[in-house]
Design a protein around this motif. Structure first.
Motif, PDB file in Angstrom:
ATOM      1  N   GLU A   1      47.291  41.401  30.267  1.00 15.67           N
ATOM      2  CA  GLU A   1      46.836  42.533  31.073  1.00 15.67           C
ATOM      3  C   GLU A   1      47.064  42.281  32.558  1.00 15.67           C
ATOM      4  O   GLU A   1      47.520  43.145  33.295  1.00 15.67           O
ATOM      5  CB  GLU A   1      45.347  42.794  30.833  1.00 15.67           C
ATOM      6  CG  GLU A   1      45.019  43.535  29.560  1.00 15.67           C
ATOM      7  CD  GLU A   1      43.566  43.976  29.510  1.00 15.67           C
ATOM      8  OE1 GLU A   1      43.261  44.896  28.741  1.00 15.67           O
ATOM      9  OE2 GLU A   1      42.734  43.398  30.243  1.00 15.67           O
ATOM     10  N   ALA A   2      46.723  41.071  32.986  1.00 13.18           N
ATOM     11  CA  ALA A   2      46.812  40.745  34.410  1.00 13.18           C
ATOM     12  C   ALA A   2      48.249  40.747  34.910  1.00 13.18           C
ATOM     13  O   ALA A   2      48.489  40.954  36.107  1.00 13.18           O
ATOM     14  CB  ALA A   2      46.170  39.393  34.673  1.00 13.18           C
TER      15      ALA A   2
ATOM     16  N   LEU B   1      49.253  43.705  37.030  1.00 12.46           N
ATOM     17  CA  LEU B   1      48.654  43.965  38.337  1.00 12.46           C
ATOM     18  C   LEU B   1      49.726  43.937  39.425  1.00 12.46           C
ATOM     19  O   LEU B   1      50.785  43.322  39.243  1.00 12.46           O
ATOM     20  CB  LEU B   1      47.581  42.917  38.641  1.00 12.46           C
ATOM     21  CG  LEU B   1      46.303  42.990  37.807  1.00 12.46           C
ATOM     22  CD1 LEU B   1      45.415  41.787  38.101  1.00 12.46           C
ATOM     23  CD2 LEU B   1      45.538  44.284  38.064  1.00 12.46           C
TER      24      LEU B   1
ATOM     25  N   THR C   1      45.906  46.312  44.891  1.00 13.51           N
ATOM     26  CA  THR C   1      45.118  46.586  43.686  1.00 13.51           C
ATOM     27  C   THR C   1      44.147  47.731  43.951  1.00 13.51           C
ATOM     28  O   THR C   1      43.480  47.772  44.985  1.00 13.51           O
ATOM     29  CB  THR C   1      44.338  45.337  43.255  1.00 13.51           C
ATOM     30  OG1 THR C   1      45.235  44.231  43.167  1.00 13.51           O
ATOM     31  CG2 THR C   1      43.672  45.544  41.904  1.00 13.51           C
TER      32      THR C   1
ATOM     33  N   LEU D   1      42.307  47.020  33.078  1.00 10.75           N
ATOM     34  CA  LEU D   1      41.985  45.700  32.507  1.00 10.75           C
ATOM     35  C   LEU D   1      40.888  45.851  31.467  1.00 10.75           C
ATOM     36  O   LEU D   1      39.811  45.262  31.566  1.00 10.75           O
ATOM     37  CB  LEU D   1      41.560  44.749  33.627  1.00 10.75           C
ATOM     38  CG  LEU D   1      42.583  44.497  34.736  1.00 10.75           C
ATOM     39  CD1 LEU D   1      41.961  43.676  35.871  1.00 10.75           C
ATOM     40  CD2 LEU D   1      43.807  43.773  34.176  1.00 10.75           C
TER      41      LEU D   1
ATOM     42  N   THR E   1      39.936  42.595  29.553  1.00  7.82           N
ATOM     43  CA  THR E   1      39.306  41.669  30.500  1.00  7.82           C
ATOM     44  C   THR E   1      37.868  42.088  30.768  1.00  7.82           C
ATOM     45  O   THR E   1      36.961  41.245  30.782  1.00  7.82           O
ATOM     46  CB  THR E   1      40.102  41.619  31.809  1.00  7.82           C
ATOM     47  OG1 THR E   1      41.477  41.346  31.522  1.00  7.82           O
ATOM     48  CG2 THR E   1      39.564  40.550  32.742  1.00  7.82           C
TER      49      THR E   1
ATOM     50  N   LEU F   1      38.214  40.679  38.250  1.00  2.00           N
ATOM     51  CA  LEU F   1      39.436  40.282  38.951  1.00  2.00           C
ATOM     52  C   LEU F   1      39.611  38.768  38.975  1.00  2.00           C
ATOM     53  O   LEU F   1      40.732  38.258  38.817  1.00  2.00           O
ATOM     54  CB  LEU F   1      39.419  40.847  40.369  1.00  2.00           C
ATOM     55  CG  LEU F   1      39.580  42.370  40.445  1.00  2.00           C
ATOM     56  CD1 LEU F   1      39.245  42.892  41.833  1.00  2.00           C
ATOM     57  CD2 LEU F   1      40.995  42.788  40.046  1.00  2.00           C
TER      58      LEU F   1
ATOM     59  N   ALA G   1      40.881  37.885  35.456  1.00  2.00           N
ATOM     60  CA  ALA G   1      42.257  38.306  35.217  1.00  2.00           C
ATOM     61  C   ALA G   1      43.244  37.432  35.975  1.00  2.00           C
ATOM     62  O   ALA G   1      44.250  36.967  35.415  1.00  2.00           O
ATOM     63  CB  ALA G   1      42.414  39.771  35.632  1.00  2.00           C
ATOM     64  N   GLN G   2      42.982  37.177  37.231  1.00  5.20           N
ATOM     65  CA  GLN G   2      43.952  36.470  38.038  1.00  5.20           C
ATOM     66  C   GLN G   2      43.965  34.971  37.734  1.00  5.20           C
ATOM     67  O   GLN G   2      44.995  34.318  37.887  1.00  5.20           O
ATOM     68  CB  GLN G   2      43.697  36.787  39.513  1.00  5.20           C
ATOM     69  CG  GLN G   2      43.954  38.269  39.771  1.00  5.20           C
ATOM     70  CD  GLN G   2      43.649  38.717  41.188  1.00  5.20           C
ATOM     71  OE1 GLN G   2      43.135  37.970  42.012  1.00  5.20           O
ATOM     72  NE2 GLN G   2      43.960  39.972  41.465  1.00  5.20           N
TER      73      GLN G   2
ATOM     74  N   ARG H   1      45.959  34.855  34.425  1.00  9.17           N
ATOM     75  CA  ARG H   1      47.360  35.140  34.711  1.00  9.17           C
ATOM     76  C   ARG H   1      48.081  33.892  35.215  1.00  9.17           C
ATOM     77  O   ARG H   1      49.243  33.646  34.885  1.00  9.17           O
ATOM     78  CB  ARG H   1      47.446  36.246  35.767  1.00  9.17           C
ATOM     79  CG  ARG H   1      48.809  36.399  36.417  1.00  9.17           C
ATOM     80  CD  ARG H   1      48.715  37.229  37.694  1.00  9.17           C
ATOM     81  NE  ARG H   1      49.955  37.146  38.455  1.00  9.17           N
ATOM     82  CZ  ARG H   1      50.243  36.227  39.357  1.00  9.17           C
ATOM     83  NH1 ARG H   1      49.353  35.274  39.624  1.00  9.17           N
ATOM     84  NH2 ARG H   1      51.390  36.226  39.994  1.00  9.17           N
TER      85      ARG H   1
END
Length: 441
Positions: free
Chosen positions: A271-272, A275, A282, A290, A293, A391, A394-395, A398
């Motif tokens: 998903e990430a 981005l 963002t 997301l 997430t 966030l 996710a990051q 990623r």
């Protein structure tokens, strides 16, 4: 069960047993006694969703303890009145409501990306200090924009004062006793206030007030008018620490689950990957995309609510779940056991983010969720905390694959005194294949 019956007493329940292992006693009380039970005379535990929500929503019957984290510094003619404190709360909420957070996602995302990119790879790292610093930077920037860097050291010492005060102690001193920990808190509160006062005065001089939370607080209200300076200063130490204290505990649990459930982490990473390359680009639409997430974050918060126990006091004799609660009694509201009730969440001990998704092959359940409380004293920063955690999750996924250190020693210790936390958590980050750093400037 008669209308005047008190909740059942947990056999063998006592403060000694409770202090030894709070989570185990809480679960045993819920399993053996049901929805609400008695730990000791005058101390009750609301263990399932119904009683928990009932107590939290009846704020007049069960007021929150009148012991603010950062109480007014000293009585004076300029101390805020109750009406001014209500005005300050309303002004603060203008910047914390969901719509306000959604409009500023591009200011939150770069800090989360920076945390992921700066995580040392291929070595065991103690996670919580890194997380706390990153979330403090994000939270203070959300509150104070360009003034955040200058205020960050003072906020860090406010947090330390909170930790010192919350440490387990053999003695519970009356509130008026100036213990060393309370004197330290006062010094740090004064230092933070002294650093913030010129910021407020500068913004109130001709020029823009800013669109951050402080700027929203300084906007004149049609109903209240201008918020007095002392009312703003009175309310800001607590919300400043709150922006990163509980979210840091939550982030520890989330990162641990990314390490323990690599397939779930892979799904978050996928998903990430969609981005924007520039995290400042963002938007709330990216955040909404997301979906898995967000479900993972919600599931971790269900299993490990950072504020797993909330204290309320019965103002007068009343009833909860058909039981009588005497006036002056303490009621411990326990989201931890409410979230593990099979009537609300099938297979309650199983980590299953899919339960929060509405997918054809994964029936969703919308059982009780009390990680941010509910009612008049629900967490006012819930939208901000959710965005920050989503966030960050996710990051990080990623960029990295996480793992626990090898060997027989546990990666963390579970602590419950202040909140539910992964004390000393150590994890190892390995760079994902094809992971490209964000352009952070």
């Amino acid at each position: 069960m008669g209308p005047m019956q008190q909740p059942p007493r947990l056999p063998g329940g006592s403060f000694a047993a409770w202090s030894h292992d709070r989570l185990a006693v809480a679960r045993r009380g819920a399993e053996e006694c049901g929805d609400i039970w008695q730990l000791e005379p005058g101390v009750y535990v609301a263990a399932s969703a119904g009683p928990c929500e009932d107590v939290l929503r009846r704020a007049r019957d069960f007021p929150k303890a009148s012991a603010p984290l950062f109480p007014p510094l000293k009585p004076s003619s300029t101390a805020p009145t109750s009406e001014e404190r209500a005005h300050a709360h309303a002004a603060r909420m203008r910047g914390l409501r969901s719509q306000a957070v959604a409009a500023r996602i591009g200011e939150i995302a770069p800090g989360a990306a920076r945390f992921a990119d700066q995580w040392p790879t291929d070595q065991d790292v103690e996670v919580l200090p890194l997380v706390r610093h990153a979330l403090a930077e994000i939270g203070l920037r959300y509150l104070f924009s360009e003034d955040a860097p200058a205020l960050l050291p003072f906020a860090a010492r406010l947090f330390l004062a909170r930790e010192v005060l919350a440490s387990p102690s053999r003695w519970v001193w009356p509130r008026w006793v100036p213990t060393p920990a309370r004197r330290y808190r006062t010094r740090q509160q004064v230092a933070f206030t002294d650093a913030l006062r010129p910021v407020i005065r500068r913004r109130r001089s001709p020029g823009p007030l800013g669109d951050d939370v402080l700027g929203q607080m300084l906007q004149p209200s049609p109903h209240y008018g201008l918020l007095p300076e002392e009312a703003a200063l009175d309310t800001l130490p607590g919300i400043t620490v709150a922006t990163f204290e509980a979210p840091s505990r939550a982030a520890g649990w989330i990162l641990l689950h990314l390490a323990r459930y690599p397939q779930a982490a892979d799904r978050v990473a996928a998903e990430a990957a969609l981005l924007p390359a520039d995290p400042a680009a963002t938007t709330s639409e990216h955040l909404e995309s997301l979906r898995y997430t967000q479900a993972l974050v919600r599931e971790v918060l269900r299993l490990h609510p950072p504020s797993w126990l909330l204290t309320r006091q019965a103002r007068h004799r009343t009833q909860v779940a058909g039981y009588t609660i005497d006036a002056g009694s303490t009621v411990l509201v326990c989201p931890y056991t409410a979230h593990r009730d099979a009537r609300e969440h099938p297979e309650p001990d199983r980590f299953r983010p899919e339960r929060w998704l509405d997918e054809a092959d994964s029936p969703a359940t919308t059982g009780a969720f009390l990680s941010f409380g509910t009612g008049p004293h629900g967490c006012e920063g819930a939208a901000l905390a959710t965005a920050m955690l989503t966030l960050l999750t996710a990051q990080t996924a990623r960029r990295h694959q996480l793992s626990e250190p090898p060997g027989p020693e546990p990666s963390h210790q579970v602590t419950t005194f202040v909140g539910l936390a992964t004390a000393g958590l150590r994890l190892r980050a390995t760079l994902r294949e094809n992971a490209v750093p964000y352009p952070l400037g």
